[in-house]
Design a protein around this motif. Structure first.
Motif, PDB file in Angstrom:
ATOM      1  N   PRO A 112       0.762  -1.343   0.016  1.00 48.15           N
ATOM      2  CA  PRO A 112       0.009   0.031   0.017  1.00 48.15           C
ATOM      3  C   PRO A 112       0.863   1.322   0.071  1.00 48.15           C
ATOM      4  O   PRO A 112       0.227   2.257  -0.535  1.00 48.15           O
ATOM      5  N   ASN A 113       2.017   1.116   0.347  1.00 41.03           N
ATOM      6  CA  ASN A 113       2.760   2.184   0.483  1.00 41.03           C
ATOM      7  C   ASN A 113       3.802   2.682  -0.630  1.00 41.03           C
ATOM      8  O   ASN A 113       4.806   3.240  -0.806  1.00 41.03           O
ATOM      9  N   ASP A 114       3.563   1.669  -1.739  1.00 42.88           N
ATOM     10  CA  ASP A 114       4.590   1.617  -3.003  1.00 42.88           C
ATOM     11  C   ASP A 114       3.694   2.376  -3.777  1.00 42.88           C
ATOM     12  O   ASP A 114       2.254   2.699  -3.945  1.00 42.88           O
ATOM     13  N   SER A 115       4.406   2.832  -4.976  1.00 38.45           N
ATOM     14  CA  SER A 115       3.972   3.935  -5.910  1.00 38.45           C
ATOM     15  C   SER A 115       3.007   2.780  -6.960  1.00 38.45           C
ATOM     16  O   SER A 115       1.955   3.572  -7.568  1.00 38.45           O
ATOM     17  N   LEU A 116       3.556   1.652  -7.135  1.00 39.98           N
ATOM     18  CA  LEU A 116       2.684   0.976  -7.806  1.00 39.98           C
ATOM     19  C   LEU A 116       1.401   0.270  -7.445  1.00 39.98           C
ATOM     20  O   LEU A 116       0.928  -0.517  -8.086  1.00 39.98           O
ATOM     21  N   TYR A 117       1.194   0.502  -6.205  1.00 37.22           N
ATOM     22  CA  TYR A 117       0.051   0.079  -5.449  1.00 37.22           C
ATOM     23  C   TYR A 117      -1.267   0.227  -6.139  1.00 37.22           C
ATOM     24  O   TYR A 117      -2.152  -0.704  -6.240  1.00 37.22           O
ATOM     25  N   ILE A 118      -1.358   1.636  -6.664  1.00 34.67           N
ATOM     26  CA  ILE A 118      -2.595   2.089  -7.412  1.00 34.67           C
ATOM     27  C   ILE A 118      -2.793   1.125  -8.665  1.00 34.67           C
ATOM     28  O   ILE A 118      -4.032   0.582  -8.912  1.00 34.67           O
ATOM     29  N   ALA A 119      -1.887   0.983  -9.113  1.00 33.18           N
ATOM     30  CA  ALA A 119      -1.913  -0.058 -10.404  1.00 33.18           C
ATOM     31  C   ALA A 119      -2.332  -1.349 -10.075  1.00 33.18           C
ATOM     32  O   ALA A 119      -3.179  -2.118 -11.036  1.00 33.18           O
ATOM     33  N   ARG A 120      -1.701  -1.824  -8.945  1.00 32.53           N
ATOM     34  CA  ARG A 120      -2.170  -3.205  -8.489  1.00 32.53           C
ATOM     35  C   ARG A 120      -3.671  -3.337  -8.311  1.00 32.53           C
ATOM     36  O   ARG A 120      -4.433  -3.969  -8.827  1.00 32.53           O
ATOM     37  N   GLN A 177       0.214   8.840   7.224  1.00 33.50           N
ATOM     38  CA  GLN A 177       0.303   7.585   6.483  1.00 33.50           C
ATOM     39  C   GLN A 177      -0.468   6.265   7.459  1.00 33.50           C
ATOM     40  O   GLN A 177      -1.362   5.687   6.774  1.00 33.50           O
ATOM     41  N   ILE A 178      -0.002   6.581   8.759  1.00 30.16           N
ATOM     42  CA  ILE A 178      -0.655   5.229   9.733  1.00 30.16           C
ATOM     43  C   ILE A 178      -2.237   5.588   9.684  1.00 30.16           C
ATOM     44  O   ILE A 178      -2.919   4.581   9.659  1.00 30.16           O
ATOM     45  N   ALA A 179      -2.779   6.679   9.778  1.00 33.93           N
ATOM     46  CA  ALA A 179      -3.884   7.137   9.806  1.00 33.93           C
ATOM     47  C   ALA A 179      -4.588   6.562   8.503  1.00 33.93           C
ATOM     48  O   ALA A 179      -5.791   6.062   8.489  1.00 33.93           O
ATOM     49  N   ARG A 180      -3.984   6.952   7.505  1.00 39.48           N
ATOM     50  CA  ARG A 180      -4.583   6.597   6.221  1.00 39.48           C
ATOM     51  C   ARG A 180      -4.923   5.020   6.096  1.00 39.48           C
ATOM     52  O   ARG A 180      -6.003   4.483   5.630  1.00 39.48           O
ATOM     53  N   LEU A 181      -3.894   4.359   6.419  1.00 43.51           N
ATOM     54  CA  LEU A 181      -3.733   3.102   6.252  1.00 43.51           C
ATOM     55  C   LEU A 181      -4.889   2.417   7.325  1.00 43.51           C
ATOM     56  O   LEU A 181      -5.311   1.336   6.814  1.00 43.51           O
TER      57      LEU A 181
END
Lengths: 231, 288
Positions: free
Chosen positions: B89-97, B146-150
């Protein structure tokens, strides 16, 4: 196909480096194409010393163009050298014509070059042809061809350039080059065949003459013998 | 002389070579000339730039650019799929996944398979979030947003998974009901046949049949009762036992999924990420 593409890419790479005054590329190009360019010029001018002199000019001129960034646009270094060589030979003819105050037409059918440096070291003459090998005969007849025909034969069959490369160097279309190759080969073959036929006829005549001479000699011998017997 | 012979002889003219001495002398002359007029050896970095420039020029041609594009597509397809799956989830390619997973779900036509896949992906995302948050180094002031978002994302994923699992269970239960009502119809036929046979008792048998049908619902404990015709009395007991066992298991199964989800949420809120991860694995197994 991939190897062809890779080869093309490498050629482009070498040319780009040459344009950027890469010493290493220039010298390796000289090592690779030097004798080939020399041979090309030699079969155009027919003289070894002139050919050597003009070959040096080709490479010096190339370097000069690189310095001035005025290189002729070509796809390969090989084509570049050939184009510069052709231009230098044209300049040589022009200079020669101005010296002799005669017009030399590059397309003239009568453009016969006196060869000083044949393999036998003699001028072509009917007598010397008798002693020449087939190869020498062809070499001699090459100089009886039109300039365009001779050039194309040397590029295609002596220096192994492809029709595409010849088209790029001469500025002609690929189709035109193929037609020229066919015509030049035919023209040379006709010249060589005529020469060989003449030689054959001459030999036949000589052998007939020898046979008759022998017959006469035999007759005389017989007469002489008869006389001796009678006496 | 034939054409072939002529060409062979022409090729032999290749033997006409300049003197080696001349070539050497000329080479030296050229080297001197070059060195005096700025000729240089190009370094490897400049060579790389020239190569890149030529490649860029070559790729500007239509055929080459199409070929490059196809190559990139194929390479991306081959390597990208496996790489995408491993993105977090904190990777840039996560959206693509996420996008690729959504596409897979949307292109699944079977409803049950779609629910299953969507739930599976949601659980997988939740697991990834738990993995990231279980890393102590991640818990810093810099990553507080980021923790809150996750955490928010985790709740969403869990609710998605829960919804999917509930839908699946509902569908399964409906199937069970329809299969049991079809059994009941068969029993009705048998009972009516029995009642028609038993003419002497006629009315009583009929009444009994009606009673049986009427009573063919779940009892207080929610256990279905099989038809109790005389002929089937011995069999139904075994069948009843089997049914009871199956239904208890179903109930347990149903409650355990919900319970597990509740437990996972509780554990997550208490920052017990490792245990939450274990429970998530249990859920995954249930889904499979």
């Amino acid at each position: 196909m991939p190897s062809g593409l890779i080869k093309k890419y490498k050629e482009k790479q070498a040319l780009s480096r040459l344009k950027r005054k890469d010493k290493e590329v220039f010298i390796s190009a000289y090592d690779k194409y030097g004798s080939e360019i020399n041979r090309f010029i030699y079969y155009k001018v027919g003289k070894r010393e002139e050919a050597n002199d003009l070959t040096s000019q080709v490479f010096l001129k190339t370097w000069e163009h690189i310095q001035n960034k005025s290189l002729i646009k070509t796809n390969t270094i090989r084509a570049l050298f050939y184009r510069i060589a052709r231009n230098i030979v044209i300049d040589y003819y022009r200079q020669k014509s101005s010296e002799t105050s005669e017009e030399i037409s590059l397309d003239s059918d009568d453009n016969h070059i006196d060869i000083e440096d044949m393999a036998s070291g003699e001028n072509s003459s009917i007598d010397s042809i008798d002693r020449k090998s087939e190869r020498e005969l062809i070499e001699s007849k090459l100089y009886f061809l039109k300039e365009d025909y001779r050039e194309i034969i040397v590029m295609r069959f002596v220096n192994d350039l492809s029709p595409d490369e010849i088209a790029e160097i001469s500025g002609k279309s690929k189709g035109n080059v193929r037609v020229l190759i066919h015509r030049s080969l035919k023209a040379l073959r006709d010249l060589v065949s005529d020469e060989m036929k003449e030689k054959e006829d001459r030999l036949n005549k000589e052998s007939e003459a020898d046979t008759e001479k022998n017959k006469e000699n035999d007759k005389e011998d017989d007469k002489g013998k008869n006389k001796k017997n009678n006496s | 002389m034939t054409g072939k012979q002529l060409i062979t002889n022409l090729r032999e003219l290749k033997n006409e070579q300049p003197d080696n001495d001349f070539l050497k002398e000329n080479r030296e002359l050229l080297l001197t000339q070059i060195s005096n007029s700025g000729g240089e050896k190009i370094g490897s970095f400049k060579r790389f730039l020239i190569a890149f420039e030529n490649l860029a020029k070559a790729s500007a041609k239509p055929a080459m650019s199409i070929a490059l594009f196809l190559l990139v597509l194929v390479t991306a397809g081959v390597f990208g799929a496996s790489y995408l799956e491993s993105s977090k989830p904190n990777d840039s390619l996560y959206i693509a996944r996420v996008l690729s997973e959504r596409m897979k779900v949307n292109t699944t036509f079977n409803e049950e398979a779609r629910e299953k896949l969507a739930s599976k992906y949601a659980l997988s995302h939740a697991e990834d979030i738990v993995l990231i948050l279980s890393d102590e180094n991640f818990h810093s002031e810099e990553n507080s947003e980021q923790i809150a978002r996750l955490s928010q994302d985790f709740k969403e994923e869990i609710s998605k998974a829960s919804e999917g699992i509930n839908n699946l269970e509902r569908n399964n239960n409906q199937e069970n009901i329809t299969s049991s009502t079809s059994n009941n119809n068969e029993d009705r036929v048998e009972i009516s046949e029995n009642s028609s046979e038993g003419n002497e008792d006629g009315q009583d048998v009929k009444d009994e049949g009606v009673m049986i049908i009427a009573e063919n619902n779940k009892d207080e404990n929610g256990i279905e009762i099989m038809t109790t015709s005389n002929e089937e009395e011995e069999m139904t007991e075994e069948e009843v036992i089997e049914m009871e066992i199956a239904q208890v298991e179903d109930q347990l199964k149903g409650t355990s999924s919900e319970d597990i989800i509740k437990e996972i949420t509780d554990l997550f809120e208490k920052d017990k990420f490792d245990e939450a991860k274990l429970k998530l694995n249990v859920l995954k197994e249930i889904l499979q």
